[in-house]
Motif scaffolding. Structure first.
Motif, PDB file in Angstrom:
ATOM      1  N   ARG A  47       0.774  -1.174  -0.455  1.00 15.67           N
ATOM      2  CA  ARG A  47      -0.169  -0.153  -0.207  1.00 15.67           C
ATOM      3  C   ARG A  47       1.153   1.101   0.338  1.00 15.67           C
ATOM      4  O   ARG A  47       1.847   0.958   0.404  1.00 15.67           O
ATOM      5  N   ASP A  69      -7.081  12.046  -3.852  1.00 15.80           N
ATOM      6  CA  ASP A  69      -7.416  11.162  -2.566  1.00 15.80           C
ATOM      7  C   ASP A  69      -8.059   9.579  -3.396  1.00 15.80           C
ATOM      8  O   ASP A  69      -8.063   9.723  -4.317  1.00 15.80           O
ATOM      9  N   ALA A  70      -7.211   8.580  -2.397  1.00 16.29           N
ATOM     10  CA  ALA A  70      -8.345   6.822  -3.316  1.00 16.29           C
ATOM     11  C   ALA A  70      -9.285   7.310  -4.115  1.00 16.29           C
ATOM     12  O   ALA A  70     -10.406   8.023  -3.295  1.00 16.29           O
ATOM     13  N   GLY A  71      -9.662   6.373  -5.253  1.00 16.68           N
ATOM     14  CA  GLY A  71     -10.672   6.548  -5.878  1.00 16.68           C
ATOM     15  C   GLY A  71     -11.160   8.100  -6.896  1.00 16.68           C
ATOM     16  O   GLY A  71     -12.304   8.175  -7.812  1.00 16.68           O
ATOM     17  N   GLU A  72     -10.415   9.117  -6.501  1.00 14.11           N
ATOM     18  CA  GLU A  72     -10.818  10.286  -7.663  1.00 14.11           C
ATOM     19  C   GLU A  72     -10.182   9.782  -8.562  1.00 14.11           C
ATOM     20  O   GLU A  72      -8.688   9.573  -8.552  1.00 14.11           O
ATOM     21  N   GLU A  73     -10.256  11.006  -9.924  1.00 19.68           N
ATOM     22  CA  GLU A  73      -9.360  10.257 -10.822  1.00 19.68           C
ATOM     23  C   GLU A  73      -9.561  11.790 -11.618  1.00 19.68           C
ATOM     24  O   GLU A  73      -8.420  11.914 -12.531  1.00 19.68           O
ATOM     25  N   GLU A 105     -13.004  15.937  -9.115  1.00 20.01           N
ATOM     26  CA  GLU A 105     -13.763  15.768  -7.816  1.00 20.01           C
ATOM     27  C   GLU A 105     -13.043  15.995  -6.191  1.00 20.01           C
ATOM     28  O   GLU A 105     -13.857  15.840  -5.351  1.00 20.01           O
ATOM     29  N   HIS A 106     -12.215  16.551  -6.306  1.00 16.99           N
ATOM     30  CA  HIS A 106     -12.085  17.316  -4.982  1.00 16.99           C
ATOM     31  C   HIS A 106     -12.826  17.743  -3.665  1.00 16.99           C
ATOM     32  O   HIS A 106     -14.503  19.008  -5.034  1.00 16.99           O
TER      33      HIS A 106
END
Length: 129
Positions: free
Chosen positions: A19, A87-91, A95-96
């Protein structure tokens, strides 16, 4: 690891076998102690604030442990790159939650006898909002 040289607080960027950890930290924080206790799975560790970076890297043979700050280096010039983080899951940045997060990479430049540029070192730099 010699953690006496780490910044009192800042950002941790740690690469483990399974991770990646990227989050704020404080030197006396229990969460930081837990993350550092997993040293056998740790590949690379960066603890940094806006003026200093502690770096620990495992190599096939041995380790590299260094503390990088402007006052301890000899360089001719510097170049700063800004890197935006998600962040995790953001592309993408849209999306912030409206708050753009980033870090900077300070590249230390020296020139050789033929005026060729060489990046002699670098450090990660925390960018405060």
């Amino acid at each position: 690891m010699n953690l006496s040289n780490i910044p009192e607080q800042g950002m941790i960027y740690a690469l483990y076998r399974e991770r990646v950890v990227y989050q704020p930290y404080k030197k006396e924080d229990q969460e930081l102690e837990k993350l550092l206790a997993e040293e056998e799975n740790l590949l690379e560790l960066h603890l940094f604030d806006d003026v200093k970076e502690y770096r620990y890297i495992k190599k096939r043979q041995g380790t590299v442990e260094v503390c990088v700050e402007d006052s301890a280096l000899s360089f001719d010039d510097s170049y700063v790159e800004r890197i935006y983080t998600l962040d995790a899951g953001e592309e993408n940045l849209e999306e912030h939650d409206g708050k753009i997060r980033c870090i900077e990479v300070v590249n230390y430049i020296t020139y050789d006898e033929n005026d060729m540029i060489k990046i002699s070192d670098y450090r990660l730099k925390e960018v405060k909002a």
